[in-house]
Design a protein around this motif. Structure first.
Motif, PDB file in Angstrom:
ATOM      1  N   MET A 185      52.541  14.371 -79.401  1.00  9.24           N
ATOM      2  CA  MET A 185      51.750  13.315 -80.021  1.00  9.24           C
ATOM      3  C   MET A 185      50.256  13.606 -79.893  1.00  9.24           C
ATOM      4  O   MET A 185      49.490  13.385 -80.837  1.00  9.24           O
ATOM      5  CB  MET A 185      52.083  11.970 -79.379  1.00  9.24           C
ATOM      6  CG  MET A 185      53.503  11.494 -79.621  1.00  9.24           C
ATOM      7  SD  MET A 185      53.976  10.146 -78.522  1.00  9.24           S
ATOM      8  CE  MET A 185      52.694   8.957 -78.869  1.00  9.24           C
ATOM      9  N   ARG A 186      49.865  14.101 -78.735  1.00 12.15           N
ATOM     10  CA  ARG A 186      48.442  14.411 -78.527  1.00 12.15           C
ATOM     11  C   ARG A 186      48.008  15.607 -79.371  1.00 12.15           C
ATOM     12  O   ARG A 186      46.864  15.682 -79.816  1.00 12.15           O
ATOM     13  CB  ARG A 186      48.179  14.680 -77.049  1.00 12.15           C
ATOM     14  CG  ARG A 186      48.265  13.440 -76.160  1.00 12.15           C
ATOM     15  CD  ARG A 186      47.799  13.728 -74.750  1.00 12.15           C
ATOM     16  NE  ARG A 186      48.718  14.613 -74.050  1.00 12.15           N
ATOM     17  CZ  ARG A 186      49.776  14.190 -73.350  1.00 12.15           C
ATOM     18  NH1 ARG A 186      50.034  12.882 -73.278  1.00 12.15           N
ATOM     19  NH2 ARG A 186      50.566  15.032 -72.744  1.00 12.15           N
ATOM     20  N   PRO A 208      48.189  14.370 -84.065  1.00  7.86           N
ATOM     21  CA  PRO A 208      48.000  12.981 -84.478  1.00  7.86           C
ATOM     22  C   PRO A 208      48.013  12.874 -85.995  1.00  7.86           C
ATOM     23  O   PRO A 208      47.839  13.876 -86.701  1.00  7.86           O
ATOM     24  CB  PRO A 208      46.613  12.650 -83.919  1.00  7.86           C
ATOM     25  CG  PRO A 208      45.895  13.955 -83.953  1.00  7.86           C
ATOM     26  CD  PRO A 208      46.935  14.989 -83.603  1.00  7.86           C
ATOM     27  N   ASN A 264      49.661   4.886 -91.407  1.00  6.98           N
ATOM     28  CA  ASN A 264      49.204   4.828 -90.020  1.00  6.98           C
ATOM     29  C   ASN A 264      47.832   4.192 -89.890  1.00  6.98           C
ATOM     30  O   ASN A 264      47.260   4.148 -88.798  1.00  6.98           O
ATOM     31  CB  ASN A 264      49.189   6.235 -89.415  1.00  6.98           C
ATOM     32  CG  ASN A 264      50.575   6.751 -89.108  1.00  6.98           C
ATOM     33  OD1 ASN A 264      51.124   6.506 -88.045  1.00  6.98           O
ATOM     34  ND2 ASN A 264      51.161   7.458 -90.062  1.00  6.98           N
ATOM     35  N   HIS A 289      40.106  17.268 -83.059  1.00  7.63           N
ATOM     36  CA  HIS A 289      40.693  16.061 -82.475  1.00  7.63           C
ATOM     37  C   HIS A 289      40.598  16.082 -80.953  1.00  7.63           C
ATOM     38  O   HIS A 289      40.382  15.040 -80.316  1.00  7.63           O
ATOM     39  CB  HIS A 289      42.150  15.924 -82.898  1.00  7.63           C
ATOM     40  CG  HIS A 289      42.870  14.808 -82.203  1.00  7.63           C
ATOM     41  ND1 HIS A 289      42.616  13.477 -82.472  1.00  7.63           N
ATOM     42  CD2 HIS A 289      43.830  14.815 -81.230  1.00  7.63           C
ATOM     43  CE1 HIS A 289      43.383  12.719 -81.699  1.00  7.63           C
ATOM     44  NE2 HIS A 289      44.125  13.509 -80.949  1.00  7.63           N
ATOM     45  N   LYS A 304      39.517   9.430 -79.194  1.00  3.10           N
ATOM     46  CA  LYS A 304      40.755  10.020 -79.724  1.00  3.10           C
ATOM     47  C   LYS A 304      41.713   8.979 -80.284  1.00  3.10           C
ATOM     48  O   LYS A 304      42.491   9.262 -81.197  1.00  3.10           O
ATOM     49  CB  LYS A 304      41.470  10.823 -78.633  1.00  3.10           C
ATOM     50  CG  LYS A 304      40.791  12.127 -78.245  1.00  3.10           C
ATOM     51  CD  LYS A 304      41.647  12.889 -77.252  1.00  3.10           C
ATOM     52  CE  LYS A 304      41.032  14.237 -76.903  1.00  3.10           C
ATOM     53  NZ  LYS A 304      39.693  14.088 -76.300  1.00  3.10           N
ATOM     54  N   SER A 305      41.686   7.773 -79.734  1.00  2.00           N
ATOM     55  CA  SER A 305      42.627   6.736 -80.175  1.00  2.00           C
ATOM     56  C   SER A 305      42.491   6.440 -81.671  1.00  2.00           C
ATOM     57  O   SER A 305      43.457   6.022 -82.316  1.00  2.00           O
ATOM     58  CB  SER A 305      42.417   5.453 -79.380  1.00  2.00           C
ATOM     59  OG  SER A 305      41.096   4.949 -79.574  1.00  2.00           O
ATOM     60  N   TYR A 349      44.973   8.079 -84.147  1.00  3.08           N
ATOM     61  CA  TYR A 349      46.370   7.648 -84.213  1.00  3.08           C
ATOM     62  C   TYR A 349      46.550   6.399 -85.064  1.00  3.08           C
ATOM     63  O   TYR A 349      47.680   6.015 -85.367  1.00  3.08           O
ATOM     64  CB  TYR A 349      46.903   7.388 -82.804  1.00  3.08           C
ATOM     65  CG  TYR A 349      46.906   8.617 -81.940  1.00  3.08           C
ATOM     66  CD1 TYR A 349      47.968   9.509 -81.973  1.00  3.08           C
ATOM     67  CD2 TYR A 349      45.827   8.901 -81.095  1.00  3.08           C
ATOM     68  CE1 TYR A 349      47.962  10.655 -81.185  1.00  3.08           C
ATOM     69  CE2 TYR A 349      45.815  10.041 -80.315  1.00  3.08           C
ATOM     70  CZ  TYR A 349      46.882  10.914 -80.355  1.00  3.08           C
ATOM     71  OH  TYR A 349      46.860  12.045 -79.582  1.00  3.08           O
ATOM     72  N   GLY A 392      49.411   3.763 -84.775  1.00  2.80           N
ATOM     73  CA  GLY A 392      50.444   4.377 -83.938  1.00  2.80           C
ATOM     74  C   GLY A 392      51.832   4.335 -84.528  1.00  2.80           C
ATOM     75  O   GLY A 392      52.814   4.656 -83.860  1.00  2.80           O
ATOM     76  N   GLU A 421      57.196   6.562 -78.648  1.00  3.91           N
ATOM     77  CA  GLU A 421      56.451   6.063 -77.503  1.00  3.91           C
ATOM     78  C   GLU A 421      57.318   5.149 -76.649  1.00  3.91           C
ATOM     79  O   GLU A 421      57.309   5.195 -75.429  1.00  3.91           O
ATOM     80  CB  GLU A 421      55.212   5.309 -77.986  1.00  3.91           C
ATOM     81  CG  GLU A 421      54.113   6.224 -78.492  1.00  3.91           C
ATOM     82  CD  GLU A 421      52.941   5.442 -79.061  1.00  3.91           C
ATOM     83  OE1 GLU A 421      53.164   4.310 -79.540  1.00  3.91           O
ATOM     84  OE2 GLU A 421      51.824   5.964 -79.028  1.00  3.91           O
TER      85      GLU A 421
END
Length: 451
Positions: free
Chosen positions: A120-121, A124, A367, A415, A421-422, A425, A428, A435
């Motif tokens: 996920m990291r 994104p 997203n 990224h 960084k949030s 996403y 999410g 998650e």
């Protein structure tokens, strides 16, 4: 998840006469897309059919017969395959396809061991979306060249008006099928477009059926088998071309598993596990590499068939795989596929490549990636221009980082180093189900699952 009241559940076996018809339905759903990839990349459609069938059977085995998914040629690898073919021919394609399968397998092992948070990291939506757009838009000129009958020897378009007319008519048939038709026909717009366009092309006098008449009903495809018919060669350039795309298609794979889980009413991310479905997908590509086929992936077309028919039986999917293998050994079918004019393929490709690009845009929208944020805008813009513009980094005479790989790598780096960084996403949604699984350390596995 709740039961979807299936006509046939995952492990139900239909009567033999129903079995054949139901499997043929899935074969038709995947047929147009699966043969299109090898045609566009210079590979053998017959081998692609055989490898998709073998890959699907391997996938069903790895996933313990619990996921009714069909495996076919991946559109995401069209541009990398063309690059690999021009770079080193069949040997380069073999290495690249094998590499893609290995990347899937290694990722499956890592997810089994450490969960999905690291993936996920790394990928994104703000990175995956633009890269998917690059995959589609980077092929736009290829579709137009086919539609207008570009002659590479003379560097000019030949009889372009007639060919473009056939291409646009093929495009129209495909669009009408996709938008206005109902039921099963709506699931096979590519196949419908190919058939309709072929008939129009024949009427326009640009189809040659002499090879079809001369071809035998049964034949053995010219498999590219390592150390038998092809001598494998190592190339870092080919590996760099293919490996990053394998990472991107994993995001699509996860999305397919989520959709499939919702349709069938079972959580396939937990049981048999995401690690098993990824491993099955990777094994299918490895098998394809050993016979000369393109990389494989789970097919949305067949997921659509499942949604419409509510027939979730893995026996039906397995039957379609066996039929695909049998079709691959028909000389008549191979010759018929080879006789499809480029104008017809170009007409279908105009829509197909656009849909791929639109899928990336859709991912950003779903997203809720805010491109009003400079961070997200910078990442998306950089990926698009580098990827579509064709930038590359020459490292040595025989090694370079090509545009699509470079765009993906730079997107991931941006990224990683840019603040907030949030924001990359969005809401999410892309990994929301994963998650939830990750919090319980059960991502992609159950208590009894073991590699």
């Amino acid at each position: 998840m709740t039961n979807r009241n299936p006509v046939l559940d995952v492990h139900d076996r239909p009567a033999w006469h129903q079995w054949i018809l139901l499997s043929l339905q899935h074969l038709f759903a995947m047929f147009g897309a699966t043969i299109l990839v090898p045609i566009l990349t210079g590979l053998s459609p017959s081998i692609a059919l055989v490898s998709s069938g073998l890959g699907t059977l391997a996938y069903l085995l790895v996933t313990r017969g619990q996921i009714p998914a069909y495996i076919g040629s991946s559109f995401a690898f069209i541009f990398p395959l063309i690059a690999a073919m021009s770079f080193g021919g069949a040997a380069a394609v073999m290495l690249g396809t094998f590499t893609a399968g290995v990347v899937y397998g290694l990722t499956a092992v890592l997810i089994r061991m450490f969960g999905v948070g690291w993936l996920m990291r790394l990928l994104p939506p703000v990175v995956v979306g633009p890269v998917i757009m690059v995959i589609g838009l980077g092929l736009a000129s290829t579709a137009i060249d086919m539609a207008m009958n570009f002659d590479e020897e003379t560097g000019a378009y030949v009889d372009s008006l007639r060919h473009l007319s056939v291409a646009l008519a093929t495009l129209a048939i495909t669009i009408v099928t996709s938008v206005f038709f109902k039921g099963f026909l709506r699931v096979i717009p590519i196949l419908t477009g190919l058939v309709g366009g072929y008939i129009l092309a024949y009427m326009a006098g640009i189809v040659d059926l002499s090879a079809v008449a001369a071809a035998p009903w049964l034949h053995i495809p010219d498999f590219a088998i390592p150390f038998v018919t092809v001598t494998p060669s190592w190339s870092w350039t080919v590996i760099i071309i293919m490996a990053p795309i394998a990472l991107v298609t994993m995001a699509e794979h996860i999305g397919d598993q989520m959709v499939l889980s919702n349709i069938v009413g079972r959580n396939f991310l937990r049981n048999p596990g995401l690690h098993r479905s990824l491993l099955g997908d990777g094994l299918a590509s490895i098998i394809a590499s050993l016979v000369g086929g393109p990389p494989n992936t789970t097919y949305g077309e067949n997921i659509g068939v499942l949604a419409i028919t509510k027939i979730f039986s893995v026996f039906v999917i397995g039957g379609a795989a066996v039929l695909a293998i049998l079709f691959g050994f028909s000389g008549k079918i191979e010759a018929l596929i080879a006789s499809i004019p480029e104008a017809v393929m170009g007409g279908v490709s105009i829509l197909l490549f656009g849909i791929i690009a639109s899928a990336g845009l859709r991912l950003l929208i779903e997203n809720e990636i805010d491109l009003g944020e400079n961070r997200n805008l910078v990442i998306a813009a950089t990926i698009l221009v580098i990827g579509i513009g064709g930038a590359f980094i020459p490292i040595t005479e025989y090694l370079e980082i090509p545009a699509m790989a470079l765009a993906t790598i730079i997107g991931m780096i941006l990224h990683a180093i840019l603040p907030n960084k949030s924001l990359g996403y969005g809401n999410g949604k892309m990994f929301s189900s994963l998650e939830e699984e990750n919090k319980t350390a059960e991502v992609g596995r159950d208590d009894s699952a073991n590699l």
